[in-house]
Design a protein around this motif. Structure first.
Motif, PDB file in Angstrom:
ATOM      1  N   ARG A 556       0.821  -1.216   0.000  1.00 40.59           N
ATOM      2  CA  ARG A 556       0.000   0.000   0.000  1.00 40.59           C
ATOM      3  C   ARG A 556       0.853   1.264   0.000  1.00 40.59           C
ATOM      4  N   HIS A 582      -6.684   7.608   2.001  1.00 38.14           N
ATOM      5  CA  HIS A 582      -6.182   6.232   2.048  1.00 38.14           C
ATOM      6  C   HIS A 582      -4.979   6.114   2.985  1.00 38.14           C
ATOM      7  N   LEU A 586      -4.651   3.765   6.380  1.00 33.37           N
ATOM      8  CA  LEU A 586      -3.544   2.846   6.633  1.00 33.37           C
ATOM      9  C   LEU A 586      -2.900   3.132   7.986  1.00 33.37           C
TER      10      LEU A 586
END
Length: 751
Positions: A556, A582, A586
């Motif tokens: 990621r 995002h 995370l």
């Protein structure tokens, strides 16, 4: 013209089916939480009992249908076309509103939503009529609306919240003093008395709340009305003697018996009284159409005073509605989300908290701590010690792989939840107070949780925040229902069938999108790895879990870093905004892993304790990595969002080169850790210096540019920040690789 109203009836029928589904998904929390949370009986048995209760309640629910017809507005003041506009607005609003709360996993009141939707749509239509009549003013709204009923409902909300919480807390406190946490050691007569009291309350609840207003009530009301005291006394004696027999002779767990009966009674009362919230409006619309169609009078001239008279219900429709509710109960995924919220807020143990602390919850918890300290100075120490002894929880020895099977709370609390909610709803019904079953059952559960010391110092601030979130959602329900229904009623009035068609398309689109999002969210949650107490045991499992975390984070971060560089070079604000979200997600996931380290350490067997330090250090490095990428993404987004100059092409070129080198490195790491192949870690570690050297060269280049061509201090600040954080990211990543390499080498030697 009649075809328009036939189409509306068809639409209302479809909406009623959808409303049944979303409504049951929300209200299942009322009668399933206690049984599921206590694990008194298997989940399938719980659903069977609740299904029978729902089916019985639905078939006997006809008496409550009058609420949708005349409870909120005066039907004689409206014409048929206006009534149909009101009903369409109400049903569309109800589905959208309940689906939003279901998707959020928040329990709300279907009673309050339907009442305020009827109120909002009726007020909007009344204002339209007033605006078209020069002889009337805003002061005439009162003749269209039963305003006293609305005020009574609002006061009922406030009253039920406070009383349910307080009574639930008090009864649970006394019950725990009686039972402690070892109810199986109590004398049989104690179980019999408790069973007699609880079952009497529940059975009285079934008759008073579950049967009142049904077609069968007229046949038995002479046996109930005016004889409350006798019923309670005789019921208590009967159930106490029966409980003594069950406990002493048949060795029945009376608490489990209470949970079974209580679940059935609440399910029956829910369907019997709340079914009107889902199908009352469509049935009223059908009755209205029948009367209008038979009259031959134009729709805009036919007065709906006919709705004021009592209309017999259709048993077939009630049966079909009951079956839809039962099917929803078994298969609704959103119902499970709502139930999970209630159970998590009430659970006895610690764990992952759904809600974040806020200023209000912190203030309340501080106040409670101060109050507790004050009481400890007033109450004699011996009394405090005696009370504390009753709240000592026994140590339950379970294999580590079975610890997840512990119930959220015990059957004592489940029983109290059920019979206290039953008593309060019965009293409210007998006094004709507008109580919401959702409000009462939820607040009783929260009160018993508090009294049972389930909200410890570790969790109280989050649980209190959750309760305030849910309560706030209730009031938001009323405001939203009123406002949205009023707007929809006005829109339907303007566009009639065209507006109805457009709104229905919007409803279907939003429901479809909501379903897709909920499915996606549920899938992500299933894949998400919280550190459960029994998840990791051996060193091999620690290594496997750690490598999975590393592989996922690296994959990621690789994508996120590339996105930042690409979006920054194109100065794309929207894409940078999505990337920042995002990144935050995370970072939050890694932080949650660190918060669960306590349970990880508890789960290890004695031979694997040395893995604790290894795992803690890994999480620390992962957090360093995610914090670096978060800084890079956030500063890049702020730079573009503040409309600063675009980075120079030379700087973008250097960043792209760094991105390409990092991509090669990240891909190698992800591949090796996914395959659990750690033999090449030393080569990966050796490759770090080349990238760090290139980042250092880029810093030097930027310094040279500042002295010659660079004219933007903001660009320089952003660029230096990205480069320095990239160095930190690489350093943290390589420290992580070194740690894993050394640990792997040592383990191979030991083997």
């Amino acid at each position: 013209m009649g075809d328009i109203y036939i189409l509306m009836l068809v639409a209302l029928t479809v909406l009623a089916i959808i409303d049944l589904v979303v409504g049951v998904s929300n209200d299942a929390v009322n009668f399933l939480n206690s049984a599921i949370g206590s694990k008194a009986i298997p989940i399938k048995a719980i659903l069977i009992i609740a299904s029978v209760g729902v089916a019985v309640g639905a078939i006997t629910s006809s008496g409550m249908m009058e609420v949708a017809r005349k409870g909120i507005f005066n039907p004689a003041e409206f014409y048929f076309d206006e009534i149909m506009f009101i009903f369409m607005a109400v049903m569309i609003t109800d589905i959208l509103l309940l689906d939003v709360f279901n998707s959020l996993g928040m329990p709300t009141s279907t009673t309050v939503s339907i009442v305020f939707e009827l109120l909002g749509a009726a007020v909007a239509m009344a204002l339209i009529k007033i605006s078209n009549n020069d002889a009337e003013t805003f002061a005439n709204v009162g003749k269209y609306i039963n305003s006293d009923k609305a005020l009574l409902i609002i006061s009922g909300i406030l009253l039920s919240v406070f009383i349910a919480f307080t009574v639930g807390a008090l009864v649970q406190f006394l019950s725990r003093l009686l039972y402690t946490f070892q109810f199986e050691k109590r004398k049989s007569f104690v179980n019999a008395l408790f069973g007699g009291f609880a079952i009497t309350a529940i059975t009285y609840f079934i008759f008073v709340k579950g049967m009142k207003g049904t077609p069968f009530y007229d046949d038995i009301k002479h046996l109930i009305e005016g004889r409350t005291f006798e019923i309670i006394i005789y019921g208590f004696l009967f159930w106490t003697l029966l409980s003594q027999l069950l406990v002493s002779v048949f060795k029945v767990n009376i608490l489990k018996f209470i949970v079974i009966i209580g679940t059935f009674s609440l399910a029956m009362a829910f369907a019997g009284n709340d079914l009107v919230n889902f199908i009352g409006v469509p049935i009223a619309a059908w009755n209205s159409y029948q009367e209008w169609h038979a009259s031959g009078i134009p729709a805009h001239e036919f007065s709906m005073g006919v709705l004021a008279k009592k209309v017999p219900s259709n048993p077939t429709l009630l049966f079909i509605a009951g079956m839809i509710m039962v099917i929803t109960l078994w298969f609704s995924k959103k119902a499970k989300s709502v139930i999970e919220t209630g159970i998590n807020l009430a659970r006895q143990g610690d764990g992952h908290e759904k809600f974040q602390a806020n200023a209000v919850s912190r203030t309340v918890v501080r106040g409670a701590i101060s109050f507790s300290k004050g009481m400890s100075k007033i109450v004699p120490p011996k009394s405090l010690k005696w009370i504390d002894s009753k709240f000592q929880k026994p140590i339950v020895e379970l294999p580590k792989d079975k610890s997840y099977e512990l119930p959220a709370f015990d059957m004592v609390r489940a029983s109290v939840n059920l019979f206290v909610a039953g008593i309060l709803i019965s009293i409210g019904t007998s006094l004709k107070l507008p109580l919401s079953t959702t409000y009462v059952t939820f607040m009783v559960a929260m009160g018993t949780s508090l009294a049972d010391r389930a909200w410890g110092r570790e969790s109280a601030v989050y649980r209190v925040a959750g309760v305030f979130n849910v309560i706030g959602g209730w009031f938001l329900t009323a405001l939203s229902a009123f406002t949205v229904a009023a707007i929809f009623a006005y829109v339907i009035y303007l566009g009639e069938i065209v507006s109805v068609a457009v709104l229905l398309i919007i409803v279907l689109f939003l429901l479809g999108r909501s379903s897709v999002r909920h499915t996606k969210k549920a899938k992500e949650k299933k894949e998400k790895r919280y550190m459960e107490r029994a998840e990791l045991i051996t060193i091999n499992e620690v290594v496997k879990e750690s490598s999975d975390h590393i592989s996922e984070v690296v994959k990621r971060v690789n994508k996120l870093f590339s996105n930042v560089v690409i979006d920054l070079s194109s100065h794309d604000l929207n894409k940078l905004s999505k990337t920042e979200k995002h990144v935050r997600k995370l970072n939050n996931e890694v932080n949650e892993l660190r918060e669960e380290v306590f349970y990880f350490i508890k789960s290890l067997d004695d031979s694997s304790v040395k893995a604790s330090r290894f795992y803690i250090l890994i999480l620390g490095y992962l957090q360093d990595i995610t914090q670096s990428i978060e800084y890079i993404a956030t500063t890049s987004y702020k730079h573009v969002n503040n409309n600063h100059k675009q980075l120079k092409s030379s700087s973008i070129k250097d960043l792209n080169e760094i991105n390409d080198k990092l991509k090669v490195l990240f891909d190698r790491i992800e591949s090796d850790f996914t395959k659990k192949d750690f033999d090449n870690l030393s080569n990966i570690i050796d490759a770090k210096q080349e990238i760090i050297d290139y980042v250092s060269e880029s810093i030097d280049k930027q310094i040279a540019r500042i002295r010659t061509e660079e004219s933007s201090p903001k660009n320089s600040s952003l660029y230096f920040g990205i480069l320095l954080e990239t160095k930190d990211l690489i350093s943290a990543l390589m420290s992580l690789m070194q740690l894993f390499h050394d640990f792997n080498v040592q383990e191979n030697k030991n083997k």
